[in-house]
Design a protein around this motif. Sequence first.
Motif, short mmCIF file in Angstrom:
data_model
loop_
_atom_site.label_atom_id
_atom_site.label_comp_id
_atom_site.label_asym_id
_atom_site.label_seq_id
_atom_site.Cartn_x
_atom_site.Cartn_y
_atom_site.Cartn_z
N LYS A 1 0.84 -1.19 0.00
CA LYS A 1 0.00 0.00 0.00
C LYS A 1 0.88 1.25 0.00
CE LYS A 1 -3.62 -2.15 2.86
NZ LYS A 1 -4.35 -2.04 4.14
N PRO A 2 0.32 2.37 -0.52
CA PRO A 2 -1.02 2.52 -1.08
C PRO A 2 -1.07 2.16 -2.55
CG PRO A 2 0.05 4.65 -1.00
CD PRO A 2 1.02 3.68 -0.39
N VAL A 3 -2.26 1.81 -3.02
CA VAL A 3 -2.51 1.61 -4.44
C VAL A 3 -3.02 2.94 -4.99
CG1 VAL A 3 -3.90 0.41 -6.16
CG2 VAL A 3 -3.03 -0.84 -4.16
N PHE A 4 -2.33 3.46 -5.99
CA PHE A 4 -2.73 4.71 -6.64
C PHE A 4 -3.57 4.41 -7.87
CE2 PHE A 4 1.08 5.83 -4.31
CZ PHE A 4 0.85 7.12 -3.87
N VAL A 5 -4.52 5.29 -8.16
CA VAL A 5 -5.28 5.22 -9.41
C VAL A 5 -4.79 6.35 -10.29
CG1 VAL A 5 -7.54 5.34 -10.51
CG2 VAL A 5 -7.29 4.20 -8.30
N HIS A 6 -4.32 6.01 -11.48
CA HIS A 6 -3.75 6.99 -12.39
C HIS A 6 -4.77 7.40 -13.44
CE1 HIS A 6 0.60 6.74 -11.22
NE2 HIS A 6 0.09 5.71 -10.58
N ASP A 7 -4.87 8.70 -13.64
CA ASP A 7 -5.75 9.27 -14.65
C ASP A 7 -5.01 10.42 -15.31
OD1 ASP A 7 -8.00 9.88 -16.20
OD2 ASP A 7 -8.79 11.25 -14.69
N GLU A 8 -4.51 10.18 -16.51
CA GLU A 8 -3.69 11.14 -17.22
C GLU A 8 -2.48 11.51 -16.35
OE1 GLU A 8 -6.30 14.29 -18.45
OE2 GLU A 8 -7.27 13.03 -19.96
N ASP A 9 -2.38 12.76 -15.90
CA ASP A 9 -1.20 13.19 -15.14
C ASP A 9 -1.45 13.17 -13.63
OD1 ASP A 9 0.22 13.63 -17.48
OD2 ASP A 9 -0.50 15.69 -17.66
N GLU A 10 -2.58 12.67 -13.20
CA GLU A 10 -2.91 12.67 -11.78
C GLU A 10 -2.87 11.25 -11.22
OE1 GLU A 10 -5.92 16.52 -11.62
OE2 GLU A 10 -6.71 14.50 -11.34
N GLU A 11 -2.54 11.16 -9.94
CA GLU A 11 -2.64 9.89 -9.24
C GLU A 11 -3.30 10.14 -7.89
OE1 GLU A 11 1.31 8.37 -8.99
OE2 GLU A 11 1.86 9.65 -7.31
N THR A 12 -4.26 9.28 -7.57
CA THR A 12 -5.08 9.49 -6.39
C THR A 12 -5.18 8.19 -5.60
OG1 THR A 12 -6.40 11.05 -7.70
CG2 THR A 12 -7.32 10.36 -5.58
N VAL A 13 -5.22 8.33 -4.28
CA VAL A 13 -5.42 7.17 -3.40
C VAL A 13 -6.84 7.23 -2.86
CG1 VAL A 13 -4.74 6.06 -1.25
CG2 VAL A 13 -3.00 7.00 -2.77
N PHE A 14 -7.58 6.14 -3.04
CA PHE A 14 -8.94 6.05 -2.53
C PHE A 14 -8.98 5.04 -1.38
CE2 PHE A 14 -9.40 7.48 -6.89
CZ PHE A 14 -10.37 8.46 -6.80
N MET A 15 -9.84 5.33 -0.40
CA MET A 15 -10.06 4.44 0.74
C MET A 15 -11.54 4.11 0.82
SD MET A 15 -6.95 4.29 2.02
CE MET A 15 -7.25 3.53 3.63
N ARG A 16 -11.85 2.94 1.35
CA ARG A 16 -13.25 2.55 1.53
C ARG A 16 -13.71 3.00 2.91
NH1 ARG A 16 -17.28 1.24 -2.07
NH2 ARG A 16 -18.87 -0.04 -1.06
N GLU A 17 -14.81 3.73 2.95
CA GLU A 17 -15.40 4.20 4.20
C GLU A 17 -16.89 3.91 4.15
OE1 GLU A 17 -16.09 8.51 6.23
OE2 GLU A 17 -14.02 8.05 5.63
N LYS A 18 -17.31 2.89 4.88
CA LYS A 18 -18.69 2.39 4.83
C LYS A 18 -19.01 2.02 3.39
CE LYS A 18 -20.17 4.81 8.99
NZ LYS A 18 -21.10 5.78 9.60
N ASP A 19 -20.02 2.65 2.76
CA ASP A 19 -20.38 2.27 1.39
C ASP A 19 -19.88 3.27 0.37
OD1 ASP A 19 -22.04 4.34 2.07
OD2 ASP A 19 -23.86 3.45 1.24
N GLN A 20 -18.86 4.06 0.73
CA GLN A 20 -18.35 5.07 -0.18
C GLN A 20 -16.84 4.97 -0.32
OE1 GLN A 20 -19.72 8.87 1.33
NE2 GLN A 20 -21.75 8.60 0.44
N ASN A 21 -16.36 5.50 -1.44
CA ASN A 21 -14.92 5.61 -1.67
C ASN A 21 -14.50 7.05 -1.43
OD1 ASN A 21 -14.90 2.89 -2.56
ND2 ASN A 21 -15.57 3.56 -4.58
N LYS A 22 -13.52 7.24 -0.57
CA LYS A 22 -13.08 8.58 -0.21
C LYS A 22 -11.64 8.80 -0.69
CE LYS A 22 -16.71 9.65 2.47
NZ LYS A 22 -17.57 10.83 2.32
N VAL A 23 -11.36 10.01 -1.13
CA VAL A 23 -10.00 10.36 -1.51
C VAL A 23 -9.17 10.52 -0.23
CG1 VAL A 23 -8.53 12.08 -2.62
CG2 VAL A 23 -10.74 11.50 -3.62
#
Length: 222
Positions: free
Chosen positions: A118-140
């Motif tokens: 960890k962490p696993v990053f999600v790449h989108d063009e020039d950005e990379e973001t880490v998401f976490m699971r919080e209850k039934d939602q994904n939070k940055v």
Amino acid sequence: MYSENRSTASLSEMDYLDVKNLAQTGEGTYLEFKRTIPSAYKIAREIAAFANTQGGTLLIGVDDDKSLVGVLGYQEQEYLLKKATEELCRPKVDIVIEIVHFGDRDLLVIKVPEADNKPVFVHDEDEETVFMREKDQNKVASEELVKIIEKRNSDEGVTFEYGPKEQKLFRYLNEYGEITVEKFAQLVDVSRARASGTLVDLVTADILSLFRKDNVDYFTYS
């Protein structure tokens, strides 16, 4: 193009009723379902959030009202899943894709393990973001949380000074119970970056803990 001979999906030991019963439990920390996969990027966020937390299961072919609608052929869905895990998630997430047939439709059961690295990053063009699971939602994940995850998954030890700034911090926590990075920086007259580094080290050392309230990170005693 998707090549069917590259498929890694397998028939699930679950049947239609098993999936129906699972869906009836509702979405939460360990379960998410979708009628279909909207895009590789959007499903990558779901997968990464599970991998960065404690793992989970994705059901594809389940509507928001928990009814099982299935998809016509799973191959396109599998292609998007592979693109998400192999190209958009870094490091790659090794998911398990299982198929449940009913009539002329398919349900996909995707098992996402908790990531070892960890962490696993999600790449989108020039950005990379880490998401976490919080209850039934994904939070940055915040900058501080990402650093904490990275430090906890590294082989390096954590050291910190116990000087006047730390003493002020602990006195403040004794009185108010919680503090933000910005408040700590103001309290001891240092840059935000330095205040952040100190708090991150204290959380990594299990002296403090981090919690999120109204989209703001707070630090308190562990």
